[in-house]
Design a protein around this motif. Structure first.
Motif, PDB file in Angstrom:
ATOM      1  N   VAL A  94      -0.300  -0.994  -4.783  1.00 49.92           N
ATOM      2  CA  VAL A  94      -1.615  -0.363  -4.916  1.00 49.92           C
ATOM      3  C   VAL A  94      -1.615   1.007  -4.238  1.00 49.92           C
ATOM      4  CG1 VAL A  94      -4.098  -0.645  -4.509  1.00 49.92           C
ATOM      5  CG2 VAL A  94      -2.658  -2.667  -4.791  1.00 49.92           C
ATOM      6  N   SER A 141      -7.855  -3.555  -2.621  1.00 49.11           N
ATOM      7  CA  SER A 141      -6.588  -4.176  -2.225  1.00 49.11           C
ATOM      8  C   SER A 141      -6.745  -5.063  -0.999  1.00 49.11           C
ATOM      9  CB  SER A 141      -5.537  -3.095  -1.957  1.00 49.11           C
ATOM     10  OG  SER A 141      -6.013  -2.142  -1.027  1.00 49.11           O
ATOM     11  N   ILE A 175      -8.730  -2.177   7.480  1.00 49.70           N
ATOM     12  CA  ILE A 175      -8.490  -0.941   6.723  1.00 49.70           C
ATOM     13  C   ILE A 175      -8.102   0.198   7.664  1.00 49.70           C
ATOM     14  CG2 ILE A 175      -9.590   0.857   5.322  1.00 49.70           C
ATOM     15  CD1 ILE A 175     -11.255  -1.343   3.999  1.00 49.70           C
ATOM     16  N   LEU A 227       0.844  -1.202   0.000  1.00 54.42           N
ATOM     17  CA  LEU A 227       0.000   0.000   0.000  1.00 54.42           C
ATOM     18  C   LEU A 227       0.878   1.251   0.000  1.00 54.42           C
ATOM     19  CD1 LEU A 227      -2.678  -0.948   2.708  1.00 54.42           C
ATOM     20  CD2 LEU A 227      -2.732  -1.422   0.248  1.00 54.42           C
ATOM     21  N   PRO A 255      -4.171   2.813  -2.370  1.00 59.03           N
ATOM     22  CA  PRO A 255      -5.511   2.559  -1.815  1.00 59.03           C
ATOM     23  C   PRO A 255      -6.422   3.777  -1.745  1.00 59.03           C
ATOM     24  CG  PRO A 255      -3.872   2.580  -0.070  1.00 59.03           C
ATOM     25  CD  PRO A 255      -3.122   2.619  -1.366  1.00 59.03           C
ATOM     26  N   ARG A 265      -4.606   2.217   7.640  1.00 55.20           N
ATOM     27  CA  ARG A 265      -4.653   3.654   7.353  1.00 55.20           C
ATOM     28  C   ARG A 265      -4.081   4.473   8.508  1.00 55.20           C
ATOM     29  NH1 ARG A 265      -7.802   8.008   8.215  1.00 55.20           N
ATOM     30  NH2 ARG A 265      -7.893   9.598   6.552  1.00 55.20           N
ATOM     31  N   PHE A 272      -9.478   4.726   2.425  1.00 53.37           N
ATOM     32  CA  PHE A 272      -8.936   3.694   1.557  1.00 53.37           C
ATOM     33  C   PHE A 272     -10.056   2.909   0.864  1.00 53.37           C
ATOM     34  CE2 PHE A 272      -4.582   2.968   3.841  1.00 53.37           C
ATOM     35  CZ  PHE A 272      -4.221   4.259   3.500  1.00 53.37           C
ATOM     36  N   LYS A 273      -9.834   2.609  -0.421  1.00 57.34           N
ATOM     37  CA  LYS A 273     -10.734   1.735  -1.159  1.00 57.34           C
ATOM     38  C   LYS A 273     -10.538   0.296  -0.676  1.00 57.34           C
ATOM     39  CE  LYS A 273     -11.866   5.149  -4.000  1.00 57.34           C
ATOM     40  NZ  LYS A 273     -13.214   5.765  -4.060  1.00 57.34           N
ATOM     41  N   LYS A 274     -11.539  -0.549  -0.915  1.00 54.16           N
ATOM     42  CA  LYS A 274     -11.500  -1.903  -0.363  1.00 54.16           C
ATOM     43  C   LYS A 274     -10.848  -2.939  -1.268  1.00 54.16           C
ATOM     44  CE  LYS A 274     -15.480  -1.447   2.738  1.00 54.16           C
ATOM     45  NZ  LYS A 274     -16.785  -2.033   3.157  1.00 54.16           N
TER      46      LYS A 274
END
Length: 271
Positions: free
Chosen positions: A169, A188, A244, A93, A171, A248, A184-186
């Protein structure tokens, strides 16, 4: 070939001139960065075709791009190399700030090992660069078609598990140069949980020498820190939000710390 060498030589000469002048126009410096990346990839494409979709195809363009960055006065320090484990795959990430993240990828490529990058499909259509990136294994996803993205990411989950591949990625999903990381997008995390692999946070300090909003772009220094892996053991799909938030918050704390460090260094050099 002679013509290509002349083009590369010209790009390097212009970059050297720009590195001397801190008042060089933002647009010109960005042009050199993007044009240089395109030239290096174009020269290497004939050799990349011999072994398509191989991460090693990115090693020479990465080295060339790092030299170009240095000529322009852009230096990046990679820390935490000891945290990279090449004997297994993982989801890497990274925070996403600007087009200058190309420099970050160039510095990281020889360090991370067998890897691929997830990028939006539009990059594939950038002349020469898009093809070159595909040849070194970049995974292009169509963000407007969720089913296509899920299918592509599922294939990467298999690659992580069976080939010990690292998948890089961003994220946040979009560029962000603010003090706080975006949610963050899910995608990954779906990969990490499906492949039962570790997550490797990589935090890049804010670029104190670059301000896209104010068209500011001067020589400067940034830090890339590869943090210890985060295990996904004990996490299930229903625990994804917790995972997540853990990733983060870990990256946010380091982002603040590194940014303070690089900004203090930049201020010291200016005084």
């Amino acid at each position: 070939m002679a013509c290509t060498c002349e083009v590369i030589g010209l790009a390097c000469v212009v970059a050297l001139i720009l590195s001397i002048s801190k008042k060089a126009p933002y647009q010109m410096r960005m042009f050199i960065v993007l044009f240089g990346a395109g030239v290096f990839v174009t020269v290497c494409i004939p050799f990349m075709i011999l072994r398509p979709r191989d991460y090693r195809n990115g090693l020479v363009p990465s080295w060339c791009f790092v030299q170009l960055c240095k000529l322009m006065g852009i230096s990046m320090e990679v820390r935490g190399v000891e945290n990279v484990k090449r004997n297994h795959g993982s989801v890497v990430l990274m925070n996403h700030q600007s087009a200058l993240d190309l420099c970050v990828l160039a510095y990281l490529w020889p360090v991370i090992g067998k890897s691929t990058v997830v990028a939006k499909k539009e990059i594939l259509y950038i002349p020469f660069f898009g093809l070159g990136a595909w040849l070194w294994g970049t995974l292009y996803i169509n963000r407007s078609r969720k089913s296509d993205s899920i299918n592509s990411l599922q294939k990467e989950a298999v690659a992580i598990k069976e080939q010990n591949c690292k998948i890089l990625v961003f994220p946040e999903g979009t560029r962000n140069s603010k003090d706080t990381l975006l949610p963050f997008k899910k995608g990954s995390f779906h990969i990490a949980l499906q492949s039962k692999c570790t997550i490797q946070p990589v935090v890049i300090s804010k670029y104190p020498f670059f301000d896209e909003a104010k068209n500011g772009f001067r020589p400067g220094h940034a830090v890339i820190n590869i943090l210890p892996e985060i295990s996904t053991e004990g996490y299930e799909k229903e625990d994804m939000d917790k995972l997540i938030e853990h990733c983060r918050s870990t990256m946010q704390q380091e982002y603040i710390r590194l940014t303070k460090e690089t900004q203090a260094l930049a201020s010291k050099k200016q005084s």
